[in-house]
Design an enzyme around this catalytic site. Sequence first.
Site, PDB file in Angstrom:
ATOM      1  N   ASP A 189       0.034  -7.546   1.396  1.00 45.28           N
ATOM      2  CA  ASP A 189       0.551  -6.181   1.485  1.00 45.28           C
ATOM      3  C   ASP A 189       2.082  -6.169   1.532  1.00 45.28           C
ATOM      4  O   ASP A 189       2.699  -5.926   2.573  1.00 45.28           O
ATOM      5  CB  ASP A 189      -0.036  -5.503   2.724  1.00 45.28           C
ATOM      6  N   HIS A 209       0.820  -1.215   0.000  1.00 49.19           N
ATOM      7  CA  HIS A 209       0.000   0.000   0.000  1.00 49.19           C
ATOM      8  C   HIS A 209       0.853   1.263   0.000  1.00 49.19           C
ATOM      9  O   HIS A 209       0.359   2.335  -0.340  1.00 49.19           O
ATOM     10  CB  HIS A 209      -0.973   0.000   1.184  1.00 49.19           C
ATOM     11  N   SER A 266       4.375   2.556   8.157  1.00 51.61           N
ATOM     12  CA  SER A 266       4.005   1.514   7.205  1.00 51.61           C
ATOM     13  C   SER A 266       5.204   1.065   6.376  1.00 51.61           C
ATOM     14  O   SER A 266       6.050   1.863   5.981  1.00 51.61           O
ATOM     15  CB  SER A 266       2.918   2.022   6.262  1.00 51.61           C
ATOM     16  N   GLY A 267       5.231  -0.231   6.101  1.00 49.86           N
ATOM     17  CA  GLY A 267       6.298  -0.795   5.279  1.00 49.86           C
ATOM     18  C   GLY A 267       7.555  -1.113   6.057  1.00 49.86           C
ATOM     19  O   GLY A 267       8.432  -1.806   5.557  1.00 49.86           O
ATOM     20  N   GLU A 323      25.423   7.686   6.244  1.00 47.51           N
ATOM     21  CA  GLU A 323      24.176   7.310   5.582  1.00 47.51           C
ATOM     22  C   GLU A 323      24.379   7.292   4.075  1.00 47.51           C
ATOM     23  O   GLU A 323      25.277   7.934   3.535  1.00 47.51           O
ATOM     24  CB  GLU A 323      23.022   8.220   5.985  1.00 47.51           C
ATOM     25  N   GLY A 370       3.032   6.629   9.007  1.00 46.00           N
ATOM     26  CA  GLY A 370       4.430   6.912   8.693  1.00 46.00           C
ATOM     27  C   GLY A 370       5.360   5.750   8.946  1.00 46.00           C
ATOM     28  O   GLY A 370       6.491   5.733   8.465  1.00 46.00           O
TER      29      GLY A 370
END
Length: 301
Positions: free
Chosen positions: A146, A94, A248-249, A121, A246
Amino acid sequence: MFWLAFTILLSAARPGEAQWLFGGGGSTGLSSSGQNDANCGVPSVGLNARIIGGQYGSQGMFPWQVSLQNLAQGGSHGCGGSLFNNQWVITAGHCVEGMTNPGLWRVRVGLASLQYYENGEQEFSVSKIIMHPSYHASSAGFPRNDVALMKLSSPATVSNYVNNICLPDRDASVGTSNCLVSGWGVYDIQSQYWGQAPLSATLKWTYAPILDPGYCSQNYIWGSEMVSSIMVCAGYDHGQDDACNGDSGGPFICPSPDGTRWELQGIVSWGEQPCGAQYKPSAYTRVTAFKSWIQQTIQSN
């Protein structure tokens, strides 16, 4: 109402627990195949298993954690993800639904702060995005299957701040209490009610114990939406300690059976809105259900 594309909220103290100090990352390079490499799941900074009121992460603590930033929205943080090998990121379907053009995304790895660039980084453009072919929304609007993969434009370099996560051979058991979720999502419960819910500028993490699917499928919690072999239900009855918009994933990780490394047991998928409500644990995509698809897709692309 539930959220999609979700910050770590508050966390309660867990006195008396031991510490995990999974030693330094070493110099092994990241694998480019669909298999775990020998150095996966090992942070360069040890994780203390006791947290009070939430915990901010530092560089090297979650070296597989990535920030997916949407260039169509000014390059702001959109979702989390997990670096699986030197060129592939695992995230939620999503997060990229309707935005599978690789040119829309930038990926930052090896960071703890979204606000400042940190030495060590790494930043990448994206060359390919692959959503699971059976991704869809259920009749109630909850995402199913998902999961999605992002291929970085060039390989990441292993360091004290960048390493890949392991994929598990089997599910972590119901009742496992030392699993963690991390991300830059919404971190203040009250701000959600005011309509001003900022993301965390610094990576946060908290515990999320694995709950019995039968418990989560009760009507006063999530009902039959949680009766699924492709989901993990994790969190607390008291709320507050949770993932949010924020996150998610991002990674839901648990120690390996021998306790030497971290494994990706889940992908942050959905939860209650506003976040942190009582009896509303979050839902995670169960990684073991999609492990073969992940490995085969990476190997063929």
